[in-house]
Design an enzyme around this catalytic site. Structure first.
Site, mmCIF file in Angstrom:
data_model
loop_
_atom_site.group_PDB
_atom_site.id
_atom_site.type_symbol
_atom_site.label_atom_id
_atom_site.label_comp_id
_atom_site.label_asym_id
_atom_site.label_seq_id
_atom_site.Cartn_x
_atom_site.Cartn_y
_atom_site.Cartn_z
ATOM 1 N N ARG A 118 41.532 -0.488 36.027
ATOM 2 C CA ARG A 118 41.067 -1.001 37.334
ATOM 3 C C ARG A 118 39.613 -0.650 37.644
ATOM 4 N NH1 ARG A 118 46.366 0.447 38.918
ATOM 5 N NH2 ARG A 118 47.662 -1.406 39.008
ATOM 6 N N LYS A 139 26.530 -9.259 37.631
ATOM 7 C CA LYS A 139 27.385 -10.371 37.192
ATOM 8 C C LYS A 139 27.875 -10.043 35.798
ATOM 9 C CE LYS A 139 25.858 -14.638 39.433
ATOM 10 N NZ LYS A 139 25.312 -15.982 39.174
ATOM 11 N N GLU A 181 13.222 -16.728 31.542
ATOM 12 C CA GLU A 181 13.756 -16.141 32.791
ATOM 13 C C GLU A 181 12.654 -15.391 33.542
ATOM 14 O OE1 GLU A 181 16.771 -16.785 33.994
ATOM 15 O OE2 GLU A 181 18.258 -16.856 32.394
ATOM 16 N N LYS A 222 14.559 -9.938 40.937
ATOM 17 C CA LYS A 222 16.017 -10.017 40.808
ATOM 18 C C LYS A 222 16.693 -9.016 41.744
ATOM 19 C CE LYS A 222 19.980 -10.938 38.583
ATOM 20 N NZ LYS A 222 20.530 -11.403 37.342
ATOM 21 N N GLU A 232 26.369 -14.159 45.703
ATOM 22 C CA GLU A 232 25.933 -15.557 45.619
ATOM 23 C C GLU A 232 26.492 -16.456 46.721
ATOM 24 O OE1 GLU A 232 25.262 -16.802 41.569
ATOM 25 O OE2 GLU A 232 25.635 -18.871 42.146
ATOM 26 N N ARG A 236 21.140 -15.734 46.491
ATOM 27 C CA ARG A 236 21.281 -15.555 45.048
ATOM 28 C C ARG A 236 21.294 -16.884 44.298
ATOM 29 N NH1 ARG A 236 24.527 -10.748 41.889
ATOM 30 N NH2 ARG A 236 23.764 -11.367 39.854
ATOM 31 N N ASN A 240 19.438 -19.500 40.289
ATOM 32 C CA ASN A 240 19.932 -20.579 39.424
ATOM 33 C C ASN A 240 18.874 -21.636 39.180
ATOM 34 O OD1 ASN A 240 22.437 -19.359 39.352
ATOM 35 N ND2 ASN A 240 23.086 -20.379 41.242
ATOM 36 N N HIS A 243 18.897 -23.817 36.139
ATOM 37 C CA HIS A 243 20.151 -23.589 35.419
ATOM 38 C C HIS A 243 21.140 -24.754 35.510
ATOM 39 C CE1 HIS A 243 18.615 -19.575 34.966
ATOM 40 N NE2 HIS A 243 19.694 -19.158 34.331
ATOM 41 N N HIS A 247 22.024 -25.403 31.975
ATOM 42 C CA HIS A 247 23.366 -25.065 31.486
ATOM 43 C C HIS A 247 24.041 -26.276 30.878
ATOM 44 C CE1 HIS A 247 24.427 -21.124 33.815
ATOM 45 N NE2 HIS A 247 24.030 -20.879 32.581
ATOM 46 N N HIS A 260 19.739 -19.284 25.506
ATOM 47 C CA HIS A 260 19.918 -19.484 26.947
ATOM 48 C C HIS A 260 18.561 -19.758 27.611
ATOM 49 C CE1 HIS A 260 21.489 -19.117 30.958
ATOM 50 N NE2 HIS A 260 20.600 -18.185 31.232
HETATM 51 N N1 LIG Z 1 24.890 -11.431 33.944
HETATM 52 C C1 LIG Z 1 23.826 -12.145 34.254
HETATM 53 O O1 LIG Z 1 23.323 -12.100 35.382
HETATM 54 C C2 LIG Z 1 23.193 -12.989 33.197
HETATM 55 C C3 LIG Z 1 21.937 -13.562 33.416
HETATM 56 C C4 LIG Z 1 21.344 -14.292 32.396
HETATM 57 C C5 LIG Z 1 22.012 -14.421 31.184
HETATM 58 N N2 LIG Z 1 23.232 -13.854 31.007
HETATM 59 C C6 LIG Z 1 23.931 -13.945 29.730
HETATM 60 O O2 LIG Z 1 23.162 -13.255 28.768
HETATM 61 C C7 LIG Z 1 23.434 -13.793 27.486
HETATM 62 C C8 LIG Z 1 22.138 -14.000 26.762
HETATM 63 O O3 LIG Z 1 21.491 -12.769 26.644
HETATM 64 P P1 LIG Z 1 20.474 -12.463 25.451
HETATM 65 O O4 LIG Z 1 19.514 -13.558 25.331
HETATM 66 O O5 LIG Z 1 19.970 -11.091 25.656
HETATM 67 O O6 LIG Z 1 21.405 -12.660 24.220
HETATM 68 P P2 LIG Z 1 22.257 -11.788 23.219
HETATM 69 O O7 LIG Z 1 22.841 -10.596 23.826
HETATM 70 O O8 LIG Z 1 23.187 -12.773 22.610
HETATM 71 O O9 LIG Z 1 21.167 -11.357 22.156
HETATM 72 C C9 LIG Z 1 20.502 -12.342 21.416
HETATM 73 C C10 LIG Z 1 20.346 -11.934 19.960
HETATM 74 O O10 LIG Z 1 19.334 -10.951 19.882
HETATM 75 C C11 LIG Z 1 19.788 -9.837 19.121
HETATM 76 N N3 LIG Z 1 19.103 -8.675 19.659
HETATM 77 C C12 LIG Z 1 19.368 -8.029 20.814
HETATM 78 N N4 LIG Z 1 18.488 -7.029 20.989
HETATM 79 C C13 LIG Z 1 17.669 -7.032 19.932
HETATM 80 C C14 LIG Z 1 16.541 -6.252 19.553
HETATM 81 N N5 LIG Z 1 16.083 -5.273 20.338
HETATM 82 N N6 LIG Z 1 15.948 -6.532 18.377
HETATM 83 C C15 LIG Z 1 16.375 -7.548 17.607
HETATM 84 N N7 LIG Z 1 17.413 -8.328 17.907
HETATM 85 C C16 LIG Z 1 18.053 -8.079 19.066
HETATM 86 C C17 LIG Z 1 21.268 -9.834 19.302
HETATM 87 O O11 LIG Z 1 21.925 -9.187 18.230
HETATM 88 C C18 LIG Z 1 21.606 -11.319 19.351
HETATM 89 O O12 LIG Z 1 21.770 -11.836 18.064
HETATM 90 C C19 LIG Z 1 24.210 -15.074 27.715
HETATM 91 O O13 LIG Z 1 25.554 -14.850 27.396
HETATM 92 C C20 LIG Z 1 24.051 -15.335 29.214
HETATM 93 O O14 LIG Z 1 25.166 -16.002 29.768
HETATM 94 C C21 LIG Z 1 23.816 -13.129 31.988
HETATM 95 ZN ZN LIG Z 2 19.885 -17.490 33.076
#
Ligand SMILES: NC(=O)c1ccc[n+]([C@@H]2O[C@H](COP(=O)([O-])OP(=O)(O)OC[C@H]3O[C@@H](n4cnc5c(N)ncnc54)[C@H](O)[C@@H]3O)[C@@H](O)[C@H]2O)c1
Ligand SMILES: [Zn+2]
Length: 362
Positions: A118, A139, A181, A222, A232, A236, A240, A243, A247, A260
């Site tokens: 939980r 999120k 972003e 942010k 949101e 918030r 988007n 997006h 998306h 992304h």
């Molecule tokens: N929670 C939120 O508010 C929010 C906001 C925006 C995006 N997201 C989510 O975030 C995700 C995308 O995040 P991301 O772009 O960080 O992607 P990711 O976590 O998939 O990482 C992208 C790639 O980079 C590699 N990587 C990570 N750190 C590294 C480093 N220091 N050196 C070399 N390689 C590295 C990873 O292994 C992976 O292959 C999506 O799932 C998206 O939905 C969430």
């Molecule tokens: Zn985003």
């Protein structure tokens, strides 16, 4: 550098800069010693690059569980596997999780933490530029075959430890993804800041000091918005920006086919076109940002790979769509966002324009 985040449900700090991991351990040793288990969740790729740095600076005993890298870890299967690991290791309500990785690992770990027994504490240790965004704000989510981020929770971390050391190994593709972003944060907050990007010629020419300043600014934007509206209901939605259409492109071409951030950059162009129509953003601004995106190497060809009908279907499925109405985050002026209901016909007009630009550039 410390940026405080005060939401209705919790207050925490984002620590960013050099030696953040080392300092964290020194600062929190007493508190963390009270936890019965510390578990680091990371992806295989990040761990292979940074295990030794992590072990050197994270001096308390911990267990590690590795998940597949990228979007592949945001599955029910990974979620179940992590939970099983925690149970096998006799984790309890007194355990704490650490998400070491990009947004994918952060989203998964946060969701696991929100539901294990939980809810147990978790810490974000972002390793990508994109994660300056995802690690702040609480999120958390995994994907369902019917849609991205469909299963999740608002669940804030105990602290965010953004150690810039990790960014040194980021490939240019991921820098580009994260920068979208950052640019979004500039567009919705500050025109002068946005102007700094227009002088960029290539991704490679970005100076580290600039990047780090931009990350700090992005986190402040942010954090401020999340403080105003954690779940949101109103402000918030500004985050988007780009997006709704973005998306839809990301989903249409298939998750993981484009990053992304690339999808967000694509999506910001129709959002800017609509901002010229419905806000006071000067004519030609969308084109100017499109040209900047071209210089920085964002690939818009994904748009040509999907029909508008396909995109429309995904836009209607989006979590931000209510009663079939598209709630678009737009800009009144640069730095001044608002939300407006937009008809699908209007989006299609922007889509036609964007396709023309892409085809002309080929
Ligand atoms: N929670 C939120 O508010 C929010 C906001 C925006 C995006 N997201 C989510 O975030 C995700 C995308 O995040 P991301 O772009 O960080 O992607 P990711 O976590 O998939 O990482 C992208 C790639 O980079 C590699 N990587 C990570 N750190 C590294 C480093 N220091 N050196 C070399 N390689 C590295 C990873 O292994 C992976 O292959 C999506 O799932 C998206 O939905 C969430
Ligand atoms: Zn985003």
């Amino acid at each position: 550098m410390i940026i405080p985040v005060n939401t209705n449900t919790s207050s925490y700090e984002v620590h960013l800069g050099e030696n953040i991991l080392r300092d964290f351990n020194e600062r929190n040793a007493e508190v963390l010693k009270k936890a019965d288990q510390l578990v680091v969740i990371s992806d295989r790729h990040v761990w292979s690059l940074h295990e030794s740095y992590f072990r050197e600076h994270f001096t308390l005993p911990f267990k590690v569980y590795l998940v597949p890298n990228g979007e592949a870890c945001k599955t029910f299967e990974s979620y179940f596997d992590v939970q099983s690991f925690l149970l096998k290791e006799n984790c309890s309500r007194s355990s704490a999780l650490f998400a070491l990785g990009g947004g994918a690992v952060g989203d998964l770990t946060g969701f696991v933490a929100s539901t294990f027994m939980r809810g147990i504490p978790f810490y974000q240790i972002p390793t990508t530029i994109l994660a300056h965004d995802s690690a702040v704000g609480g999120k958390t989510a995994i994907n369902h075959p019917n849609g991205k981020n469909m299963i999740g929770a608002f669940y804030q971390p105990k602290e965010v430890l953004y150690d810039f050391h990790f960014l040194e190994t980021l490939p240019v593709l991921e820098v580009r993804s994260g920068l979208a972003e950052v640019i979004k944060h500039a567009l919705i907050s500050n025109e002068n800041w946005m102007n700094e990007f227009f002088s960029l010629e290539t991704i490679e020419s970005i100076e580290k000091t600039h990047l780090l300043q931009w990350l700090e600014k992005g986190i402040r934007v942010k954090a401020h918005i999340v403080e105003l509206d954690e779940t949101e209901q109103s402000y918030r939605k500004y985050l988007n920006f780009g997006h709704t259409y973005g998306h839809a492109v990301e989903a249409s071409v298939g998750y993981g086919k484009i990053t992304h951030g690339e999808a967000v950059m694509i999506g910001m162009i129709p959002a800017l076109m609509l901002s010229e129509l419905h806000g006071k953003v000067r004519a030609g601004y969308a084109r100017k940002v499109y040209e900047l995106a071209q210089r920085l190497g964002y690939d818009f060809n994904a748009v040509l790979g999907c029909s508008f009908d396909q995109l429309a279907r995904f836009m209607l499925k989006d979590k931000k769509t209510t009663n079939g109405e598209l709630n678009f985050a737009l800009l009144q002026s640069i730095g001044e966002p608002f939300v407006k209901i937009i008809s699908m016909d209007e989006v299609q007009n922007c889509d036609i324009q964007l396709r023309k630009w892409i085809e002309e550039g080929q």
